[in-house]
Scaffold this motif. Structure first.
Motif, PDB file in Angstrom:
ATOM      1  N   PHE A 148       0.841  -1.205   0.000  1.00 32.89           N
ATOM      2  CA  PHE A 148       0.000   0.000   0.000  1.00 32.89           C
ATOM      3  C   PHE A 148       0.872   1.248   0.000  1.00 32.89           C
ATOM      4  O   PHE A 148       1.932   1.285   0.632  1.00 32.89           O
ATOM      5  CB  PHE A 148      -0.910   0.013   1.247  1.00 32.89           C
ATOM      6  CG  PHE A 148      -2.068  -0.936   1.138  1.00 32.89           C
ATOM      7  CD1 PHE A 148      -3.339  -0.477   0.819  1.00 32.89           C
ATOM      8  CD2 PHE A 148      -1.870  -2.301   1.322  1.00 32.89           C
ATOM      9  CE1 PHE A 148      -4.400  -1.363   0.693  1.00 32.89           C
ATOM     10  CE2 PHE A 148      -2.929  -3.198   1.188  1.00 32.89           C
ATOM     11  CZ  PHE A 148      -4.205  -2.723   0.877  1.00 32.89           C
ATOM     12  N   THR A 149       0.405   2.260  -0.722  1.00 32.87           N
ATOM     13  CA  THR A 149       1.149   3.524  -0.726  1.00 32.87           C
ATOM     14  C   THR A 149       0.865   4.297   0.561  1.00 32.87           C
ATOM     15  O   THR A 149      -0.124   4.043   1.259  1.00 32.87           O
ATOM     16  CB  THR A 149       0.743   4.409  -1.923  1.00 32.87           C
ATOM     17  OG1 THR A 149      -0.635   4.794  -1.750  1.00 32.87           O
ATOM     18  CG2 THR A 149       0.923   3.692  -3.253  1.00 32.87           C
ATOM     19  N   ALA A 150       1.705   5.266   0.814  1.00 32.74           N
ATOM     20  CA  ALA A 150       1.506   6.104   2.001  1.00 32.74           C
ATOM     21  C   ALA A 150       0.170   6.842   1.918  1.00 32.74           C
ATOM     22  O   ALA A 150      -0.530   7.001   2.929  1.00 32.74           O
ATOM     23  CB  ALA A 150       2.656   7.088   2.133  1.00 32.74           C
ATOM     24  N   ALA A 151      -0.200   7.281   0.720  1.00 30.33           N
ATOM     25  CA  ALA A 151      -1.478   8.002   0.569  1.00 30.33           C
ATOM     26  C   ALA A 151      -2.650   7.075   0.873  1.00 30.33           C
ATOM     27  O   ALA A 151      -3.642   7.498   1.485  1.00 30.33           O
ATOM     28  CB  ALA A 151      -1.588   8.571  -0.850  1.00 30.33           C
ATOM     29  N   GLU A 152      -2.545   5.822   0.452  1.00 36.61           N
ATOM     30  CA  GLU A 152      -3.620   4.866   0.755  1.00 36.61           C
ATOM     31  C   GLU A 152      -3.709   4.608   2.259  1.00 36.61           C
ATOM     32  O   GLU A 152      -4.799   4.587   2.841  1.00 36.61           O
ATOM     33  CB  GLU A 152      -3.375   3.553  -0.001  1.00 36.61           C
ATOM     34  CG  GLU A 152      -3.624   3.671  -1.495  1.00 36.61           C
ATOM     35  CD  GLU A 152      -3.163   2.447  -2.272  1.00 36.61           C
ATOM     36  OE1 GLU A 152      -3.688   2.240  -3.394  1.00 36.61           O
ATOM     37  OE2 GLU A 152      -2.275   1.708  -1.794  1.00 36.61           O
ATOM     38  N   ILE A 153      -2.558   4.425   2.885  1.00 39.65           N
ATOM     39  CA  ILE A 153      -2.548   4.146   4.334  1.00 39.65           C
ATOM     40  C   ILE A 153      -3.061   5.358   5.116  1.00 39.65           C
ATOM     41  O   ILE A 153      -3.744   5.205   6.147  1.00 39.65           O
ATOM     42  CB  ILE A 153      -1.137   3.704   4.776  1.00 39.65           C
ATOM     43  CG1 ILE A 153      -0.847   2.314   4.195  1.00 39.65           C
ATOM     44  CG2 ILE A 153      -0.998   3.709   6.297  1.00 39.65           C
ATOM     45  CD1 ILE A 153       0.556   1.789   4.430  1.00 39.65           C
ATOM     46  N   ALA A 154      -2.785   6.535   4.605  1.00 39.10           N
ATOM     47  CA  ALA A 154      -3.246   7.760   5.290  1.00 39.10           C
ATOM     48  C   ALA A 154      -4.774   7.867   5.316  1.00 39.10           C
ATOM     49  O   ALA A 154      -5.338   8.610   6.124  1.00 39.10           O
ATOM     50  CB  ALA A 154      -2.643   8.989   4.624  1.00 39.10           C
ATOM     51  N   ARG A 155      -5.447   7.128   4.451  1.00 37.66           N
ATOM     52  CA  ARG A 155      -6.921   7.139   4.435  1.00 37.66           C
ATOM     53  C   ARG A 155      -7.531   6.230   5.508  1.00 37.66           C
ATOM     54  O   ARG A 155      -8.729   6.296   5.763  1.00 37.66           O
ATOM     55  CB  ARG A 155      -7.428   6.673   3.064  1.00 37.66           C
ATOM     56  CG  ARG A 155      -7.170   7.650   1.937  1.00 37.66           C
ATOM     57  CD  ARG A 155      -7.621   7.079   0.592  1.00 37.66           C
ATOM     58  NE  ARG A 155      -9.009   6.591   0.609  1.00 37.66           N
ATOM     59  CZ  ARG A 155      -9.541   5.816  -0.331  1.00 37.66           C
ATOM     60  NH1 ARG A 155      -8.804   5.443  -1.371  1.00 37.66           N
ATOM     61  NH2 ARG A 155     -10.789   5.417  -0.235  1.00 37.66           N
ATOM     62  N   LEU A 156      -6.720   5.375   6.101  1.00 45.86           N
ATOM     63  CA  LEU A 156      -7.266   4.344   6.990  1.00 45.86           C
ATOM     64  C   LEU A 156      -7.493   4.848   8.411  1.00 45.86           C
ATOM     65  O   LEU A 156      -6.764   5.719   8.900  1.00 45.86           O
ATOM     66  CB  LEU A 156      -6.306   3.142   7.025  1.00 45.86           C
ATOM     67  CG  LEU A 156      -6.009   2.510   5.666  1.00 45.86           C
ATOM     68  CD1 LEU A 156      -4.981   1.394   5.821  1.00 45.86           C
ATOM     69  CD2 LEU A 156      -7.282   1.994   5.003  1.00 45.86           C
ATOM     70  N   ALA A 171     -14.040   6.041  20.546  1.00 43.94           N
ATOM     71  CA  ALA A 171     -13.470   7.324  20.978  1.00 43.94           C
ATOM     72  C   ALA A 171     -12.237   7.698  20.153  1.00 43.94           C
ATOM     73  O   ALA A 171     -11.871   8.875  20.081  1.00 43.94           O
ATOM     74  CB  ALA A 171     -13.108   7.259  22.461  1.00 43.94           C
ATOM     75  N   TYR A 172     -11.607   6.702  19.553  1.00 44.45           N
ATOM     76  CA  TYR A 172     -10.385   6.959  18.776  1.00 44.45           C
ATOM     77  C   TYR A 172     -10.614   6.849  17.269  1.00 44.45           C
ATOM     78  O   TYR A 172      -9.660   6.814  16.497  1.00 44.45           O
ATOM     79  CB  TYR A 172      -9.278   5.997  19.210  1.00 44.45           C
ATOM     80  CG  TYR A 172      -8.731   6.337  20.583  1.00 44.45           C
ATOM     81  CD1 TYR A 172      -7.842   7.383  20.752  1.00 44.45           C
ATOM     82  CD2 TYR A 172      -9.118   5.604  21.704  1.00 44.45           C
ATOM     83  CE1 TYR A 172      -7.344   7.712  22.003  1.00 44.45           C
ATOM     84  CE2 TYR A 172      -8.634   5.918  22.968  1.00 44.45           C
ATOM     85  CZ  TYR A 172      -7.746   6.967  23.105  1.00 44.45           C
ATOM     86  OH  TYR A 172      -7.258   7.292  24.351  1.00 44.45           O
ATOM     87  N   ALA A 173     -11.865   6.797  16.838  1.00 45.59           N
ATOM     88  CA  ALA A 173     -12.151   6.723  15.403  1.00 45.59           C
ATOM     89  C   ALA A 173     -11.521   7.921  14.702  1.00 45.59           C
ATOM     90  O   ALA A 173     -11.573   9.049  15.208  1.00 45.59           O
ATOM     91  CB  ALA A 173     -13.652   6.697  15.191  1.00 45.59           C
ATOM     92  N   GLY A 174     -10.912   7.649  13.553  1.00 44.89           N
ATOM     93  CA  GLY A 174     -10.280   8.730  12.801  1.00 44.89           C
ATOM     94  C   GLY A 174      -8.790   8.880  13.082  1.00 44.89           C
ATOM     95  O   GLY A 174      -8.107   9.624  12.384  1.00 44.89           O
ATOM     96  N   THR A 175      -8.283   8.155  14.068  1.00 47.92           N
ATOM     97  CA  THR A 175      -6.844   8.162  14.337  1.00 47.92           C
ATOM     98  C   THR A 175      -6.122   7.536  13.140  1.00 47.92           C
ATOM     99  O   THR A 175      -6.616   6.576  12.552  1.00 47.92           O
ATOM    100  CB  THR A 175      -6.559   7.342  15.620  1.00 47.92           C
ATOM    101  OG1 THR A 175      -7.283   7.928  16.696  1.00 47.92           O
ATOM    102  CG2 THR A 175      -5.080   7.317  15.949  1.00 47.92           C
ATOM    103  N   ARG A 176      -4.966   8.079  12.780  1.00 43.68           N
ATOM    104  CA  ARG A 176      -4.266   7.585  11.590  1.00 43.68           C
ATOM    105  C   ARG A 176      -3.029   6.764  11.933  1.00 43.68           C
ATOM    106  O   ARG A 176      -2.482   6.875  13.032  1.00 43.68           O
ATOM    107  CB  ARG A 176      -3.836   8.772  10.721  1.00 43.68           C
ATOM    108  CG  ARG A 176      -4.985   9.640  10.258  1.00 43.68           C
ATOM    109  CD  ARG A 176      -5.930   8.878   9.337  1.00 43.68           C
ATOM    110  NE  ARG A 176      -7.209   9.583   9.179  1.00 43.68           N
ATOM    111  CZ  ARG A 176      -8.304   9.050   8.647  1.00 43.68           C
ATOM    112  NH1 ARG A 176      -8.300   7.802   8.212  1.00 43.68           N
ATOM    113  NH2 ARG A 176      -9.408   9.749   8.551  1.00 43.68           N
ATOM    114  N   VAL A 177      -2.568   5.975  10.948  1.00 41.60           N
ATOM    115  CA  VAL A 177      -1.256   5.336  11.048  1.00 41.60           C
ATOM    116  C   VAL A 177      -0.229   6.442  10.844  1.00 41.60           C
ATOM    117  O   VAL A 177      -0.208   7.071   9.776  1.00 41.60           O
ATOM    118  CB  VAL A 177      -1.061   4.265   9.948  1.00 41.60           C
ATOM    119  CG1 VAL A 177       0.364   3.711   9.963  1.00 41.60           C
ATOM    120  CG2 VAL A 177      -2.092   3.148  10.088  1.00 41.60           C
ATOM    121  N   PRO A 178       0.616   6.719  11.823  1.00 43.59           N
ATOM    122  CA  PRO A 178       1.561   7.827  11.626  1.00 43.59           C
ATOM    123  C   PRO A 178       2.735   7.441  10.736  1.00 43.59           C
ATOM    124  O   PRO A 178       3.183   6.293  10.742  1.00 43.59           O
ATOM    125  CB  PRO A 178       2.056   8.130  13.049  1.00 43.59           C
ATOM    126  CG  PRO A 178       1.819   6.903  13.834  1.00 43.59           C
ATOM    127  CD  PRO A 178       0.705   6.121  13.169  1.00 43.59           C
TER     128      PRO A 178
END
Ligand code: G3P
Ligand code: CA
Length: 289
Positions: free
Chosen positions: A106-114, A123-130
């Motif tokens: 997966f590209t970084a842009a794809e992972i940033a969507r997760l 409570a943590y919905a929307g947290t990203r893979v840093p």
């Protein structure tokens, strides 16, 4: 209770060398408690390996955090434990046709969507893979110290060099930051590569080499970081008897200790650090609460 007989010797050696080292804090007193490291951040209380998990560790008063570094398809370093995105993100929903959802595919842009937090708690919905860059900036912002694991290095040729380049760009390889950074891996080859590329850096091997193997490891590692169930006080003493590449006794950080009884027992072995998902539980046990 802390059978840490080498502490005074280590302190004396470090005093001579005039170095601030990651283990100096743990070894500053003869009978000081082990350093407590928040594993994947305060991962019992916030989603592992996210900015939220290291914010939580800081909020709880713990300065040392551990993480795992891997690489995307397009070469971005990201902080995540598994080689697949499946367990800790909503990748199955967002990219249903892409099983087995490997980080490297997966590209970084794809992972940033997760979403890397909703699986843990709404409570943590929307947290990203840093990305590692984002992560290092937050560690710095929080005035934290980092036990960085090069995870699955066999999947990512050159990841050691790339990680060191990023750490250097972020200012983490200067003298002050070197006292707040340890790089570790289950791959001895990877740790040796890190040591050869940046000899001043403190390094750790994840595992439990036999005592007979320790002289080889002592050429390029400062710490042996084993599973707590694989060690004894005899083993810890044996490790402490060896001198690492920076002229100090080898240290031991044991993982993953999440209950008071185990924390008490393993601290009694004389370890220098305890790596835990529940740093508050370990700290309370060590404090005798
Ligand atoms: O830091 C010790 C620990 O992280 C090693 O195991 O699988 O949690 O990365 P793991
Ligand atoms: Ca790890």
């Amino acid at each position: 209770m802390y059978a840490r007989a080498v502490a005074a010797t280590a302190t004396a050696i470090m005093g001579t060398a005039g170095l601030l080292t990651p283990t100096s804090e743990a070894r500053a007193g003869e009978v000081g408690p082990p350093t407590v490291v928040a594993h994947r951040g305060a991962s019992a209380y916030a989603p592992e390996n996210t900015l939220a998990s290291i914010d939580e560790a800081a909020k709880m008063g713990f300065s040392w955090v551990e993480n795992d570094v891997q690489r995307t398809k397009d070469g971005e370093l990201v902080v995540i434990h598994d080689d697949s995105l499946q367990r800790t993100t909503n990748v199955e929903d967002v990219f249903p046709g892409r099983a087995p959802w490997k980080v490297k595919d997966f590209t970084a842009a794809e992972i940033a969507r997760l979403d890397a937090g909703g699986w843990f708690s709404p409570a943590y919905a929307g947290t990203r893979v840093p990305t590692l860059e984002q992560y290092m900036r937050r560690v710095e912002h929080n005035h934290e110290k980092l036990l960085l694991e090069v995870k699955n290095p066999e999947l990512y040729p050159g990841i050691e060099q790339q990680t060191l380049k990023l750490l250097g760009n972020e200012g983490w390889l200067d003298r002050q930051h070197l006292g707040r950074l340890i790089v570790q891996s289950f791959s001895a080859d990877s740790v040796r590569t890190v040591h050869e590329l940046r000899p001043a850096l403190t390094t750790a091997y994840l595992g439990r080499p036999s005592v007979a193997q320790l002289p080889q490891y002592a050429c390029f590692i400062d710490l042996i970081n084993p599973s707590y169930g694989s060690i004894s006080s005899g083993y810890v003493s044996a490790v402490h008897a060896f001198t690492g590449p920076h002229g100090r006794p080898l240290g031991v950080f044991a993982w993953t200790v999440d209950d008071a009884a185990t924390a008490w027992k393993v601290a009694g072995y004389g370890v220098d650090g305890l790596i835990t998902n529940k740093p508050d539980v370990v700290r309370a046990a060590l404090d005798g609460d």
